[in-house]
Enzyme design. Structure first.
Site, PDB file in Angstrom:
ATOM      1  N   TYR A 142      14.357  13.320 -13.415  1.00 19.83           N
ATOM      2  CA  TYR A 142      14.691  13.457 -14.343  1.00 19.83           C
ATOM      3  C   TYR A 142      14.996  15.066 -14.438  1.00 19.83           C
ATOM      4  O   TYR A 142      16.395  15.219 -15.210  1.00 19.83           O
ATOM      5  CB  TYR A 142      14.307  13.400 -16.029  1.00 19.83           C
ATOM      6  CG  TYR A 142      13.673  11.678 -16.417  1.00 19.83           C
ATOM      7  CD1 TYR A 142      14.310  10.885 -15.078  1.00 19.83           C
ATOM      8  CD2 TYR A 142      14.177  11.222 -17.317  1.00 19.83           C
ATOM      9  CE1 TYR A 142      14.574   9.625 -15.644  1.00 19.83           C
ATOM     10  CE2 TYR A 142      13.784   9.700 -17.469  1.00 19.83           C
ATOM     11  CZ  TYR A 142      13.581   8.830 -17.114  1.00 19.83           C
ATOM     12  OH  TYR A 142      13.902   7.757 -17.316  1.00 19.83           O
ATOM     13  N   LYS A 192       3.415   4.547  -7.251  1.00 24.55           N
ATOM     14  CA  LYS A 192       3.989   3.767  -6.864  1.00 24.55           C
ATOM     15  C   LYS A 192       3.821   3.953  -5.739  1.00 24.55           C
ATOM     16  O   LYS A 192       4.769   4.689  -4.250  1.00 24.55           O
ATOM     17  CB  LYS A 192       5.410   3.664  -6.989  1.00 24.55           C
ATOM     18  CG  LYS A 192       6.756   2.350  -5.509  1.00 24.55           C
ATOM     19  CD  LYS A 192       6.284   1.313  -6.456  1.00 24.55           C
ATOM     20  CE  LYS A 192       6.698   0.076  -5.475  1.00 24.55           C
ATOM     21  NZ  LYS A 192       6.142  -1.724  -6.082  1.00 24.55           N
ATOM     22  N   ASP A 224       4.774  -1.614 -11.152  1.00 27.35           N
ATOM     23  CA  ASP A 224       5.222  -3.189 -11.465  1.00 27.35           C
ATOM     24  C   ASP A 224       4.405  -3.611 -11.336  1.00 27.35           C
ATOM     25  O   ASP A 224       4.360  -4.752 -12.522  1.00 27.35           O
ATOM     26  CB  ASP A 224       6.704  -3.655 -10.232  1.00 27.35           C
ATOM     27  CG  ASP A 224       5.614  -3.428  -8.555  1.00 27.35           C
ATOM     28  OD1 ASP A 224       4.366  -2.184  -8.566  1.00 27.35           O
ATOM     29  OD2 ASP A 224       5.935  -3.740  -7.497  1.00 27.35           O
ATOM     30  N   ASP A 248       8.762   6.471 -19.539  1.00 23.94           N
ATOM     31  CA  ASP A 248       9.838   6.580 -19.928  1.00 23.94           C
ATOM     32  C   ASP A 248       9.917   4.789 -20.308  1.00 23.94           C
ATOM     33  O   ASP A 248       9.743   4.443 -21.194  1.00 23.94           O
ATOM     34  CB  ASP A 248      11.042   7.012 -19.759  1.00 23.94           C
ATOM     35  CG  ASP A 248      12.581   6.960 -20.274  1.00 23.94           C
ATOM     36  OD1 ASP A 248      12.550   6.594 -21.224  1.00 23.94           O
ATOM     37  OD2 ASP A 248      13.174   6.725 -19.624  1.00 23.94           O
ATOM     38  N   ASP A 252       8.417   2.476 -23.472  1.00 25.04           N
ATOM     39  CA  ASP A 252       9.122   2.058 -24.540  1.00 25.04           C
ATOM     40  C   ASP A 252       8.475   0.031 -24.598  1.00 25.04           C
ATOM     41  O   ASP A 252       8.691  -0.551 -25.593  1.00 25.04           O
ATOM     42  CB  ASP A 252      11.023   0.950 -23.791  1.00 25.04           C
ATOM     43  CG  ASP A 252      11.386   1.898 -24.443  1.00 25.04           C
ATOM     44  OD1 ASP A 252      10.896   2.827 -24.786  1.00 25.04           O
ATOM     45  OD2 ASP A 252      13.066   2.382 -24.220  1.00 25.04           O
TER      46      ASP A 252
END
Ligand code: IPM
Ligand code: MG
Length: 360
Positions: A142, A192, A224, A248, A252
């Site tokens: 980001y 990852k 994942d 992020d 959620d």
């Protein structure tokens, strides 16, 4: 004591819910003998409309001069077509970067009073859920270099880059381990590392930091798999620490499985005591100004502010307790309404919480 609070009501339902947080703080002040001097400033779409920029310099200045920042929500369809640097979201990223708020704490808690709203079967979720997502907030993709370029064959290519420095990983890892020491003493670091070089460094540094916390059990998980495990066996998690983008997304997901997204606050912290506190939910422009929004996440954000930036844990507990008592009663805003409950608006919910604030 006198505390200086900067409030950013922002856009959509932001002003509606910010008003209720203010009133609850005033009551905390009356009951516990503090003064909270609240100053409202502009950021997001409201700031763009008034000044042509989503994050005016005055706003940043007011924030740096206060003890803490309370932000309600920014964004909305009215500003969706602006270029990236003028969008309301740019104000959020700018505030995080300029205030040095590298650690984002997002508790995902299921309220027993609202467990019916949990989208996961009771046999999977059990009777409670309490996960703390610790998201890195000022680095990674980001904040990396991005842009568009035209290739030799005339094709347009866009790119975003993800990079992490050792020190950025180390400070967020330490924060996560410190928090785990006060909770269930388990940290899951999500990355990852099977693909990304930045994740391999992340994993190496988190493992190194973990040696200073022998009481905390560290595990690593690919992102994942973590997304899958969160819905398959959520109670295995205590503290999740992860990069900006993965945090992020996973925060959620974690908040939704509690069924309480309108209820969850968050804290963004840096090296010192200054922090920014905001609900996890967005600005819900469709119900702005209708007295329908749930102010609880905003009020609980103020509670986190009392605890983390002002060191007022008894006062924070009084607010959390008041929210719990209102839920024990039958009052519900529209988003958490269920059969047999009493529907109330934003202002009435704020007023009810206010009446339950006591010294305990
Ligand atoms: C969040 C939001 C922001 C983010 C957006 C609005 C920039 O999704 O706080 O999670 O991605 O950080
Ligand atoms: Mg988000």
């Amino acid at each position: 004591m006198d505390y200086r609070i900067t409030i950013i009501p922002g856009d959509g339902i932001g002003p509606d819910i910010a008003e209720q947080a203010k009133r609850v703080l005033e009551q905390v002040g009356t009951v516990f003998g503090h003064t909270f001097t609240c100053t409202s400033v502009l950021a997001g779409g409201a700031a763009y409309d008034a000044t042509g920029h989503p994050l005016p310099a005055d706003t940043v200045c007011a924030c740096t001069q206060s003890d803490a920042v309370l932000l309600a929500a920014v964004g909305g369809p009215a500003w969706d077509t602006l270029p990236g640097h003028l969008r309301p979201e740019a104000a959020l990223l700018g505030l995080r970067a300029q205030l040095g708020l590298f650690a984002n704490l997002r508790p995902a808690i299921m309220y027993p009073q609202l467990s019916e709203a949990c989208p996961i079967k009771p046999s999977v979720i059990g009777s409670s859920l309490d996960i703390m997502v610790v998201r890195e907030l000022t680095g990674g993709i980001y904040f990396g270099e991005r842009g568009q370029r035209t290739l030799a064959d005339g094709t347009v290519q866009a790119y975003d880059t993800m990079s992490y420095r050792e020190d950025e990983v180390e400070r967020i890892a330490r924060r996560a381990f410190d928090i785990a020491m006060l909770r269930g003493r388990r940290v899951t670091s999500v990355d990852k590392a099977n693909i990304l070089e930045s994740s391999r460094l992340w994993r190496e540094v988190v493992t190194r930091v973990s040696r200073d916390y022998p009481e905390v059990e560290l595990s690593h998980m690919y992102v994942d798999n973590a997304a899958m495990q969160l819905v398959w066996n959520p109670s295995q998690f205590d503290v999740i620490v992860t990069t900006n983008m993965f945090g992020d997304i996973l925060s959620d997901e974690a908040s939704m499985i509690t069924g309480s997204i309108g209820m969850l606050p968050s804290a963004s912290l840096g090296g010192g005591s200054l922090g920014m506190y905001e609900p996890i939910h967005g600005s819900a422009p469709d119900i702005a100004g209708t007295d329908m929004a749930n102010p609880i996440a905003m009020v609980l954000s103020a509670a986190l502010m009392l605890r983390y930036s002002l060191g007022l844990s008894r006062e924070a507990e009084a607010v959390e307790q008041a929210v719990s008592q209102v839920l024990d009663g039958s009052w519900r805003t529209r988003d958490i309404m269920s059969e047999g409950m009493t529907l109330v608006g934003t202002r009435e919910m704020g007023r009810l919480i206010e009446t339950y604030i006591t010294r305990g």
